[in-house]
Design an enzyme around this catalytic site. Structure first.
Site, short mmCIF file in Angstrom:
data_model
loop_
_atom_site.label_atom_id
_atom_site.label_comp_id
_atom_site.label_asym_id
_atom_site.label_seq_id
_atom_site.Cartn_x
_atom_site.Cartn_y
_atom_site.Cartn_z
N HIS A 497 -12.46 -30.55 25.42
CA HIS A 497 -13.12 -29.89 26.63
C HIS A 497 -14.37 -31.05 27.00
O HIS A 497 -14.30 -31.57 28.00
CB HIS A 497 -13.51 -28.55 26.36
CG HIS A 497 -14.53 -28.18 27.60
ND1 HIS A 497 -13.83 -27.45 28.42
CD2 HIS A 497 -15.75 -28.27 28.05
CE1 HIS A 497 -14.99 -26.85 29.50
NE2 HIS A 497 -15.83 -27.62 29.27
N GLU A 498 -15.20 -31.01 26.08
CA GLU A 498 -16.38 -31.83 26.00
C GLU A 498 -15.87 -33.30 26.49
O GLU A 498 -16.83 -34.14 27.21
CB GLU A 498 -17.43 -31.82 24.91
CG GLU A 498 -18.17 -30.34 25.00
CD GLU A 498 -18.39 -29.95 26.05
OE1 GLU A 498 -18.99 -30.64 26.95
OE2 GLU A 498 -18.62 -28.62 26.32
N HIS A 501 -15.20 -33.92 30.19
CA HIS A 501 -16.40 -34.51 30.77
C HIS A 501 -16.67 -35.68 30.67
O HIS A 501 -16.99 -36.61 31.51
CB HIS A 501 -17.57 -33.45 30.26
CG HIS A 501 -17.45 -32.20 30.70
ND1 HIS A 501 -17.56 -31.70 32.04
CD2 HIS A 501 -17.77 -30.80 30.04
CE1 HIS A 501 -17.61 -30.45 32.27
NE2 HIS A 501 -17.74 -29.92 30.97
N HIS A 504 -14.38 -38.12 32.75
CA HIS A 504 -14.94 -38.12 34.15
C HIS A 504 -15.96 -38.88 34.47
O HIS A 504 -16.11 -39.46 35.19
CB HIS A 504 -15.26 -36.59 34.34
CG HIS A 504 -15.40 -36.30 35.95
ND1 HIS A 504 -15.74 -34.96 36.35
CD2 HIS A 504 -15.16 -36.89 36.89
CE1 HIS A 504 -15.82 -35.04 37.51
NE2 HIS A 504 -15.18 -35.98 37.82
#
Length: 708
Positions: A497-498, A501, A504
């Site tokens: 998940h991290e 980020h 992105h």
């Protein structure tokens, strides 16, 4: 109706009286710091402009940030008072270029304030919070500056700007309006006080909660009290003197070790320590919450809105509280019904074990694990040996990025770090060109806030020829010396998940830093991160990183099947606790101004009852109000719903991948080019639809949760 709330009256007077004195003090502090001694006052000479933690000391932060504030003030004043007719370059671009020193110093400071704080940093943070708020107001409540932007905005179609420059102008102009540029001079002064007070209160909440988490750590006298806990974990929890064990608190209501603790009294002790950590004594955050909610409501009223949520949601995909409520109403009945069915199963399991008590929140994870083992023959302790932390990162997270986007990596041991647990990697494009630096900081410690997050030391920007320097922070339990760090599957998903980020941010391809990477609406920013979780269980990826840390054996297919088959297990609980937290957030931030809240706990109880999210007594909210740092110390006020909103997007997006060949380089590149690299340069709904070919649908989410 009075415009200022009572507790601000004295603050207004004090701020007015002390403003000149504060300016003199700031000037003295700046003069007392020799510029040549402060590494933050100039660009770092390290690769990628990475912060030089071998030279940066705590006492450098405040002078650098104060100097950055003064430099930006001078730049803004020059723009606002220019006698030249406004142009894109002398107004929009000039404002974008102001504050470089402030940004550089504050990015490093904010990282340490969250991940490795101390009393000095906390004091600086508390002192600087209202100054940062005032700096924002200095820009957006500047009448002369706004006038120049309005002239340009009103004739934007004739300026012949490229698409990104036009977007930058539009974003700035909308921000001016949202932040109060159209208010009267009198109301602007009141708004400034609200903003400074909000900044102070959120900082105090964060500090108080960190202290509460540390003070709330639970001590157990012997192994019998912690029977069922893995031996290696026990070793890591043992006090330095060898007497007893101390379990630090995670930020959430439920605590990871409740899943394995056999002793019911010990489970209750740990759970209640977490539940009550911030509602008693000097760690009670209730008064901070009441004041903060009231100031936010007053601010919204001053700006012409019925409540804070209405004001806050203006630039989001959801747009209004009503749309958020409608979204929730489509989920709550199915979520609570499934949670009740799960509770019934767990109650049967309790009875089958010869026990005669009613299921309580501190029992849920322990007996749910028994149900999981019975239904799916899956024991979490069977899984953890295959999820050694370095393998998960390098052979899982990085490997998936390579397959989708061509990314490669190498460790960098020559880059200074801020804590021994931190590691640095350099990332490269498929053609070998540099992509950026990536820092990992995975283990929990008293100096670190709870939860997991991503941030930038350096933000990508073509304007400054900057490549990104990004960090991921988690709070995994640190193993005893010499022992491997083995993760649960939930912790594996957190790492994916991290890094979503991070991708992105790494793939950002913007001219202007204000539009770069993750600088998008809250209910979109969690989409790339949640989407990246999907690759954790993708067969090709899983088999590459899920390797037994002792034997070197690949995870067997039978165990993979068990993990997949149990994928919808406990999802009623998971979604209900998340929705409960999200609704608490929305309830707090739809309170109108001047409505007195007598007791935080009473409001919380009534809010959950109103939304039927207390229907299953054994399912508490993921965060109780008193330790809900996302909304009272972070940037998610009236925005925690975004995790569920973007969950809808990520399941819909993964559905597209499944229908178009899955994990392929071509699909990854298309997703990168059309979504991950676009930052905030396009309308987000349009961006998603152009990539997906349709608007997002909720059915894939319901299916993934086992609700359909």
């Amino acid at each position: 109706m009075k415009k200022a709330i009572p507790f601000l009256t004295l603050a207004l007077i004090l701020v007015a009286c002390n403003s000149n004195k504060e300016k003199e003090n700031n000037k003295k502090e700046n003069e007392n710091m020799n510029n040549t001694e402060n590494p933050l006052l100039s660009e770092s000479k390290l690769p990628y402009g990475a912060p030089d933690f071998s030279a940066i000391k705590d006492h450098h932060f405040k002078p650098a940030m104060l100097e950055g504030i003064e430099q930006q003030k001078e730049a803004v004043s020059a723009i606002a008072n220019s006698k030249e007719a406004p142009t894109f370059n002398n107004t929009v671009l000039a404002l974008e270029q102001s504050g470089q020193l402030l940004s550089r110093a504050s990015q490093v400071f904010n990282a340490l304030a969250s991940a490795h704080t101390n009393e000095t940093i906390q004091a600086i943070e508390e002192d600087m919070a209202p100054k940062f708020a005032a700096q924002n107001d200095m820009i957006y409540l500047n009448e002369a500056l706004f006038k120049r932007f309005k002239i340009l905005y009103d004739k934007k179609e004739t300026l012949n700007l490229d698409a990104e420059s036009l977007k930058l102008l539009e974003e700035y102009y909308e921000n001016f309006e949202i932040e109060g540029a159209n208010l009267s001079s009198e109301d602007k002064e009141i708004l400034k006080q609200y903003n400074e007070r909000i900044a102070t209160l959120t900082t105090k909440f964060g500090k108080t909660l960190l202290d509460a988490n540390n003070a709330g750590a639970v001590t157990f006298a012997n192994e019998e009290e912690l029977k069922g806990v893995d031996a290696d974990v026990l070793k890591s929890l043992q006090n330095k003197d060898g007497n007893g064990y101390k379990i630090p608190l995670q930020n959430t209501t439920q605590q990871p070790l409740l899943q394995s603790m056999e002793n019911r009294a010990s489970r209750e002790k740990l759970y209640k320590a977490a539940w009550h950590r911030a509602n008693q004594g000097k760690f009670d955050t209730s008064e901070l919450i009441k004041e903060l909610v009231e100031v936010r409501a007053q601010k919204a009223k001053l700006l012409g809105f019925n409540n804070f949520a209405e004001w806050s949601l203006q630039k989001t995909m959801a747009k209004t509280p009503a749309n958020v409520t409608k979204f929730f109403n489509g989920l709550i009945p199915a979520a609570t019904a499934k949670a009740q069915a799960e509770a019934n199963e767990i109650q049967k399991m309790i009875k089958s074990q010869g026990q005669d008590f009613t299921l309580q929140p501190w029992d849920w994870n322990y007996y749910a694990e028994m149900v999981r083992k019975q239904k799916y023959d899956l024991d979490v302790n069977q899984i953890k040996p295959y999820f050694e932390i370095n393998n998960v990162l390098e052979k899982g997270v990085f490997y998936a990025a390579n397959k989708l986007y061509g990314i490669t990596y190498k460790p960098r041991t020559d880059i200074p770090i801020y804590h021994p647990d931190v590691k640095v990697y350099e990332l490269f494009e498929e053609d070998g060109s540099q992509l950026g630096l990536f820092y990992t900081d995975f283990f929990a410690r008293p100096s670190k806030g709870g939860g997991a997050w991503m941030g930038n030391f350096v933000t990508q920007s073509k304007l400054y020829n900057k490549k990104p320097v990004i960090y991921n922070v988690c709070n995994y339990p640190k193993p005893a010396n010499g022992q491997p760090a083995l993760l649960t599957y939930d912790e594996v998903e957190t790492m994916f998940h991290e890094f979503g980020h991070a991708l992105h941010g790494f793939f950002a391809d913007q001219q202007y830093p204000s539009l770069s990477g993750t600088d998008v609406a809250r209910d979109f920013v969690e989409f790339p991160s949640q989407f990246n979780e999907n690759w954790a269980l993708y067969p090709e990826i899983l088999k590459n990183y899920a390797i037994h840390y002792k034997t070197g054996e690949q995870i067997p297919q039978a165990l993979i099947d068990k993990i997949k088959n149990s994928g919808t297990f406990n999802q009623g609980y998971s979604l209900t606790e998340n929705l409960a937290g999200s609704n608490l957030d929305m309830q707090w931030h739809t309170i109108p101004a001047n409505k007195e809240i007598a007791q935080v706990n009473v409001f919380e109880t009534e809010a959950l009852n109103k939304t039927k999210l207390d229907a299953v007594q054994a399912v508490p909210p993921r965060y109780r109000s008193t330790y809900f740092s996302h909304i009272f110390a972070g940037g998610y006020a009236a925005g925690y719903y975004s995790y569920s909103w973007t969950e809808m997007l990520h399941h819909d997006a993964y559905n597209w991948f499944e229908n178009n060949g899955g994990l392929t380089r071509e699909n990854g590149q298309r997703f990168r080019e059309m979504v991950l690299s676009r930052g905030n340069t396009l309308n987000l709904e349009k961006m998603y639809k152009e990539w997906r070919g349709s608007d997002p649908k909720i059915e894939p989410m319901l299916k993934a949760r086992g609700l359909k």
